[in-house]
Design an enzyme around this catalytic site. Structure first.
Site, PDB file in Angstrom:
ATOM      1  CB  THR A 285      35.641  36.501  53.423  1.00 39.29           C
ATOM      2  OG1 THR A 285      36.225  37.558  52.684  1.00 39.29           O
ATOM      3  CG2 THR A 285      34.293  36.179  52.859  1.00 39.29           C
TER       4      THR A 285
ATOM      5  NE  ARG B 233      38.729  42.934  44.509  1.00 39.06           N
ATOM      6  CZ  ARG B 233      38.455  41.957  45.363  1.00 39.06           C
ATOM      7  NH1 ARG B 233      37.599  42.178  46.348  1.00 39.06           N
ATOM      8  NH2 ARG B 233      39.020  40.786  45.247  1.00 39.06           N
TER       9      ARG B 233
ATOM     10  N   GLY C  41      34.646  41.776  44.343  1.00 39.98           N
ATOM     11  CA  GLY C  41      35.282  40.458  44.441  1.00 39.98           C
ATOM     12  C   GLY C  41      34.327  39.314  44.144  1.00 39.98           C
TER      13      GLY C  41
ATOM     14  CB  THR D 249      37.492  33.151  52.353  1.00 38.00           C
ATOM     15  OG1 THR D 249      38.283  34.295  52.713  1.00 38.00           O
ATOM     16  CG2 THR D 249      38.160  31.896  52.870  1.00 38.00           C
ATOM     17  N   GLY D 250      39.288  34.145  49.845  1.00 37.05           N
ATOM     18  CA  GLY D 250      40.593  34.108  49.183  1.00 37.05           C
ATOM     19  C   GLY D 250      40.691  35.196  48.132  1.00 37.05           C
ATOM     20  CB  THR D 251      43.204  35.674  45.444  1.00 35.12           C
ATOM     21  OG1 THR D 251      44.101  35.030  46.338  1.00 35.12           O
ATOM     22  CG2 THR D 251      43.843  36.885  44.838  1.00 35.12           C
ATOM     23  N   GLY D 252      39.883  37.087  45.400  1.00 35.09           N
ATOM     24  CA  GLY D 252      38.625  37.108  44.650  1.00 35.09           C
ATOM     25  C   GLY D 252      38.798  37.047  43.150  1.00 35.09           C
TER      26      GLY D 252
END
Ligand code: ASP
Length: 286
Positions: free
Chosen positions: A142, A170, A172, A193-196
């Site tokens: 991202t 989906r 995020g 940034t990362g696992t939303g």
């Protein structure tokens, strides 16, 4: 964006410019080169936040808007609302005369390969890897930018394709103010940034703000505590953040975070990928 700030430009202009440029770079998971959903389509999320008055604008699930961050900024500045999704967001972009594109123009071969691999393994995946040694041929995540301008105002902007093989519809953390994108002149500006899903559940931006504002924590401690929450919720990732004094913080608990930073004095731009003691996890930037 650095030159713009040095010339007295606003933090909002600087972060929009940086993110708009990064959306056009196919190396990153935003705009051209964004990851693909389960149906092989890009569904892009973007948000901008203005610390001066907590102005914000965001869009989610757009596939035909040339620059999602430009549309997010238009939502903030030219609409009565703060968050638009899918068809309504695209209708607004057309109405405001923003450039529209074919969704196929965002797709690059690497993302088709990553989608096929994710489908084979039945995973819904971050585009950046936890195994740092695999980073060179991986994609770089991202995109986001944070800035403090000469008047002391803060801003943040984030743009993403989300997760490879995500279910259609989906959304995020990027598009969610107070999760993956946040700015308040009283505390900080940040972009994640990362696992939303984990960043939303941790209310990441708001959690950092609250720890600074009412808990008296430093930016570095507040970010670290919020990242610990993300991990407890099963996620990995990181953020880029700047506080009201101009302290920069770039912490992450994933393998890599592609990052660059600069300060007003001379404006040299420094970059880092892996964990690196010279990178400002917490050190104030003069
Ligand atoms: N945070 C983004 C999302 O969950 C993905 C990423 O940062 O790579 O949509």
């Amino acid at each position: 964006a650095v030159a713009l700030l040095q010339a007295g430009g606003s933090a909002v202009d600087a972060v929009s410019l940086a993110v708009e440029r990064l959306e056009q770079c196919p190396l990153f998971n935003a705009g051209v080169g964004a990851v693909l959903n389960r149906d092989g389509l890009p569904e892009l999320d973007a948000a901008i936040a203005r610390g001066e008055d907590r102005g914000t604008g965001a869009v989610a699930g757009v596939s035909r808007v040339g620059s999602p961050i430009r549309l997010a900024r238009a939502v903030m500045e030219r609409s009565p609302h703060v968050l638009f999704s899918a068809d309504g967001a695209e209708a607004l972009a057309r109405q405001l005369g923003l450039p529209m594109v074919d969704p196929q123009s965002f797709i690059i071969p690497l993302r088709l390969e990553q989608l096929a691999a994710a489908k084979r393994s039945g995973s819904i995946a971050l585009d950046h890897v936890d195994d740092a040694s695999a980073a060179p041929d991986a994609a770089f995540g991202t995109v986001g930018a944070v800035a403090r301008d000469s008047r002391g105002h803060l801003a943040a902007a984030t743009s993403t394709g989300g997760l490879t093989n995500k279910l259609p519809g989906r959304i995020g953390d990027t598009a969610v103010f107070g999760a993956g994108t946040f700015a308040d002149d009283g505390s900080c500006a940040l972009s994640c940034t990362g696992t939303g899903e984990s960043f939303i559940r941790a209310a990441f931006g708001q959690a950092v703000h609250g720890r600074m504002r009412w808990g008296g924590m430093s930016l570095a401690d507040a970010c670290q505590a919020a990242l610990d929450d993300v991990r407890k919720l099963g996620g990995t990732g990181g953020c880029i953040a700047i506080d009201r004094d101009g302290t920069i913080c770039l912490p992450f608990n994933s393998g890599v975070l592609f990052r660059a930073w600069s300060s007003a004095d001379g404006g040299a731009i420094r970059t880092a990928v892996w964990s690196d003691s010279a990178s400002p996890q917490s050190a104030p930037i003069p």
